[in-house]
Design a protein around this motif. Sequence first.
Motif, mmCIF file in Angstrom:
data_model
loop_
_atom_site.group_PDB
_atom_site.id
_atom_site.type_symbol
_atom_site.label_atom_id
_atom_site.label_comp_id
_atom_site.label_asym_id
_atom_site.label_seq_id
_atom_site.Cartn_x
_atom_site.Cartn_y
_atom_site.Cartn_z
ATOM 1 N N ARG A 39 0.846 -1.193 0.000
ATOM 2 C CA ARG A 39 0.000 0.000 0.000
ATOM 3 C C ARG A 39 0.877 1.236 0.000
ATOM 4 O O ARG A 39 2.026 1.210 0.427
ATOM 5 N N SER A 40 0.301 2.311 -0.435
ATOM 6 C CA SER A 40 1.060 3.556 -0.522
ATOM 7 C C SER A 40 1.333 4.098 0.881
ATOM 8 O O SER A 40 0.563 3.863 1.813
ATOM 9 N N PRO A 41 2.422 4.830 1.037
ATOM 10 C CA PRO A 41 2.721 5.442 2.330
ATOM 11 C C PRO A 41 1.585 6.357 2.821
ATOM 12 O O PRO A 41 1.302 6.411 4.012
ATOM 13 N N ARG A 42 0.927 7.028 1.904
ATOM 14 C CA ARG A 42 -0.175 7.917 2.283
ATOM 15 C C ARG A 42 -1.311 7.126 2.923
ATOM 16 O O ARG A 42 -1.839 7.506 3.961
ATOM 17 N N LEU A 43 -1.664 6.003 2.330
ATOM 18 C CA LEU A 43 -2.721 5.157 2.894
ATOM 19 C C LEU A 43 -2.313 4.588 4.254
ATOM 20 O O LEU A 43 -3.127 4.531 5.180
ATOM 21 N N LEU A 44 -1.063 4.179 4.362
ATOM 22 C CA LEU A 44 -0.576 3.663 5.640
ATOM 23 C C LEU A 44 -0.611 4.751 6.714
ATOM 24 O O LEU A 44 -0.988 4.496 7.861
ATOM 25 N N PHE A 45 -0.233 5.962 6.346
ATOM 26 C CA PHE A 45 -0.240 7.076 7.290
ATOM 27 C C PHE A 45 -1.672 7.389 7.726
ATOM 28 O O PHE A 45 -1.935 7.614 8.915
ATOM 29 N N GLU A 46 -2.603 7.390 6.797
ATOM 30 C CA GLU A 46 -4.009 7.635 7.139
ATOM 31 C C GLU A 46 -4.542 6.558 8.075
ATOM 32 O O GLU A 46 -5.263 6.847 9.021
ATOM 33 N N GLU A 47 -4.197 5.315 7.812
ATOM 34 C CA GLU A 47 -4.622 4.211 8.662
ATOM 35 C C GLU A 47 -4.019 4.354 10.071
ATOM 36 O O GLU A 47 -4.695 4.140 11.074
ATOM 37 N N CYS A 48 -2.776 4.736 10.127
ATOM 38 C CA CYS A 48 -2.109 4.955 11.410
ATOM 39 C C CYS A 48 -2.790 6.075 12.193
ATOM 40 O O CYS A 48 -3.021 5.947 13.393
ATOM 41 N N TYR A 105 -6.117 4.752 13.592
ATOM 42 C CA TYR A 105 -5.909 3.887 14.755
ATOM 43 C C TYR A 105 -5.488 4.694 15.975
ATOM 44 O O TYR A 105 -5.930 4.422 17.091
#
Length: 107
Positions: A5-14, A17
């Motif tokens: 997944r893209s870093p942007r999506l990972l950051f949004e998920e983080c 949470y």
Amino acid sequence: MAEIRSPRLLFEECRRYTAQLSELRMLLEERLHAARAELARVRDPYDTRVRQARHDVAAIEAALERMDRGLYGTCTRCEAFLPLDRLRLAPHVQQCAACAGEARMSA
């Protein structure tokens, strides 16, 4: 193969949470305050409310400790993730519904 997944999506998920954990920490702290207030209010040490409040304080403090250790939100028996809805209803729970049911049945 694992999904990349893209870093942007990972950051949004983080961020999501982190916001959920903050919400749950506030719930735990509110309930801890209420349980301690109940302990201070009830004078009879044999009153069932005192036993329940002591149990609540211990469970909430344990949940906060698990949160600080990065273990919050997982079952203490099977390590499955606990559903957010379950945590919102009872943020101090430490077992999934299946393991909690097994513990009740074996007791």
